[in-house]
Design a protein around this motif. Structure first.
Motif, PDB file in Angstrom:
ATOM      1  N   ASN A   7      80.052   3.038 -25.481  1.00  0.00           N
ATOM      2  CA  ASN A   7      80.032   2.087 -26.526  1.00  0.00           C
ATOM      3  C   ASN A   7      81.084   2.084 -27.359  1.00  0.00           C
ATOM      4  N   GLU A   8      81.981   2.889 -27.608  1.00  0.00           N
ATOM      5  CA  GLU A   8      83.178   2.627 -28.197  1.00  0.00           C
ATOM      6  C   GLU A   8      84.101   1.910 -27.652  1.00  0.00           C
ATOM      7  N   ASN A  11      82.540  -1.692 -28.275  1.00  0.00           N
ATOM      8  CA  ASN A  11      82.647  -2.346 -29.319  1.00  0.00           C
ATOM      9  C   ASN A  11      84.376  -2.585 -29.621  1.00  0.00           C
ATOM     10  N   SER A  14      84.788  -5.924 -28.025  1.00  0.00           N
ATOM     11  CA  SER A  14      83.910  -7.057 -28.471  1.00  0.00           C
ATOM     12  C   SER A  14      84.626  -8.312 -29.384  1.00  0.00           C
TER      13      SER A  14
ATOM     14  N   SER B 135      72.405  -5.238 -25.167  1.00  0.00           N
ATOM     15  CA  SER B 135      72.923  -3.714 -25.068  1.00  0.00           C
ATOM     16  C   SER B 135      72.255  -3.219 -23.540  1.00  0.00           C
ATOM     17  N   LYS B 276      78.768  -7.701 -22.587  1.00  0.00           N
ATOM     18  CA  LYS B 276      79.414  -6.430 -23.127  1.00  0.00           C
ATOM     19  C   LYS B 276      80.120  -5.727 -21.829  1.00  0.00           C
TER      20      LYS B 276
END
Lengths: 57, 345
Positions: A7-8, A11, A14, B135, B276
């Motif tokens: 997730n880091e 981010n 992004s 997500s 993502k």
């Protein structure tokens, strides 16, 4: 798999699309593109003489 | 009046979308569509901005206009109770008396129907849902076959987002170089018709577009079997949902894999947000390639400014620690394998 770490990373990436390239090479590419676009723009614009001719008609 | 309106829209854009205005565009969230599609309209002139303020979409969602402290709502603003409203929209009262009647009717309705925060909650729910959708981890696939790589990259160049990037460059050139010509308007029309909303400055769009074009050309050379292609470069596409999520040009050097170009799809710079993890996946696949080719995961590259924190998180360090320029970076085998372990499990 380390989900927090993933997730880091997600981010941090992004909102980024340009990740790696030699800056000198990149500048050269962009300069060439700009010149090309400007040439295209010039080709699309009627010359002053064309405008004057159309006004006379 | 203009600055108040502009600030209201800017505030709304930041609060609801996390998007601040960039460049010399004035992005305005189409408040009605926002609930359904997250579209953003880019308006090119102040006149359009002024026109927009009179529309029902703006008035319905402009909390300042609706919460009149002294007067009563009329169009996008409030007027005195002694005046009649000649610009009613969407069932607004024409006189103060009829407005009072409407208020007493509303009071008789259920409390749930008149909860003032309801529209905001709907927006937040929508955003959360969209975030949840994003997500969900996409399924990535590495593509090395030269013909397939070329096909995917050619398809990418024809996509709306790349057409929009080219059109936007045309707009910039037309504005900067030929401000007073019809060509500027023509370029702007072409851009707006594509309906793509960029959320990054022009310089980032330019960089990403230029890198992807270089990758596309390398892909074409590779597909034509011009053998060996320049410096033994190889082109790899990371695919997600049948489309290019990221692409890379790399070559094997003596002790490492050298990453010549790496870019993710320009969709990452739009309101849609793109896929993502496409950059992370590209790096993981390159570490695997480096291990496979006997370099133990070692990678070297020239990082672009926006991506440096990302590379540092992976474990890259400056190639020349004494050099002020921190763009030349290297990932040593130990850090590479640690990264791979955390990403792949």
């Amino acid at each position: 798999m380390d989900n927090d770490y993933l997730n880091e990373l997600e981010n941090l990436e992004s909102g980024v699309s340009a990740f790696a390239a030699n800056k000198d090479k990149l500048k050269e590419i962009k300069d060439n593109r700009k010149k090309h676009k400007e040439k295209q723009a010039e080709d699309n614009i009627p010359s002053d003489s064309d405008i004057n001719e159309s006004k006379e008609i | 009046m203009l600055s108040t309106l502009f600030n209201n829209l800017r505030k709304h854009s930041i609060e609801s979308k996390g998007i601040d205005f960039t460049g010399n565009l004035i992005p305005i969230i189409d408040l009605e569509d926002l609930r359904n599609s997250e579209d953003i309209l880019y308006l090119s002139s102040f006149q359009e901005l002024l026109d927009f303020k009179d529309t029902a979409d703006f008035a319905k969602n402009n909390s300042k206009a609706r919460a009149c402290k002294k007067g009563y709502p009329c169009g996008a603003s409030c007027i005195a109770t002694t005046k009649n409203c000649n610009k009613t929209i969407d069932g607004q009262a024409k006189t103060y008396t009829s407005w009072l009647d409407l208020q007493s009717k509303k009071k008789s309705q259920t409390p749930k129907a008149k909860t003032p925060k309801r529209p905001r909650k709907q927006t937040e729910t929508k955003k959360t849902k969209a975030e949840q959708e994003r997500s969900i981890k996409p399924k990535f696939e590495s593509v090395d076959d030269p013909q397939e790589v070329n096909r995917l990259l050619s398809e990418l160049m024809e996509s709306n987002v790349y057409n929009a990037a080219r059109a936007w460059t045309d707009v910039m050139v037309a504005r900067d170089v030929y401000m007073d010509t019809d060509w500027t308007k023509e370029a702007e029309d072409k851009f707006y018709k594509l309906g793509v909303t960029f959320t990054a400055p022009q310089s980032q769009i330019d960089d990403a577009g230029a890198i992807m074009e270089s990758i596309v050309w390398a892909g074409k050379r590779q597909a034509r079997s011009v053998s060996p292609i320049q410096n033994d470069e190889k082109v790899r596409v990371i695919k997600a949902g049948g489309k290019v999520a990221s692409a890379v040009v790399y070559r094997k050097d003596e002790d490492e894999i050298v990453v010549e170009y790496l870019a993710t799809s320009l969709e990452n710079l739009t309101a849609n947000g793109g896929v993502k993890g496409a950059g992370t996946e590209a790096m993981a696949s390159l570490v695997e390639e480096s291990i496979k080719l006997g370099s133990g995961g070692r990678l070297k590259l020239y990082a672009l400014d926006g991506a440096i924190p990302f590379y540092k998180k992976i474990g890259f360090r400056n190639y020349n620690p004494d050099d002020d320029d921190d763009s030349e970076m290297v990932l040593e085998p130990k850090e590479a394998q640690e990264f791979l372990k955390r990403v792949r499990g």
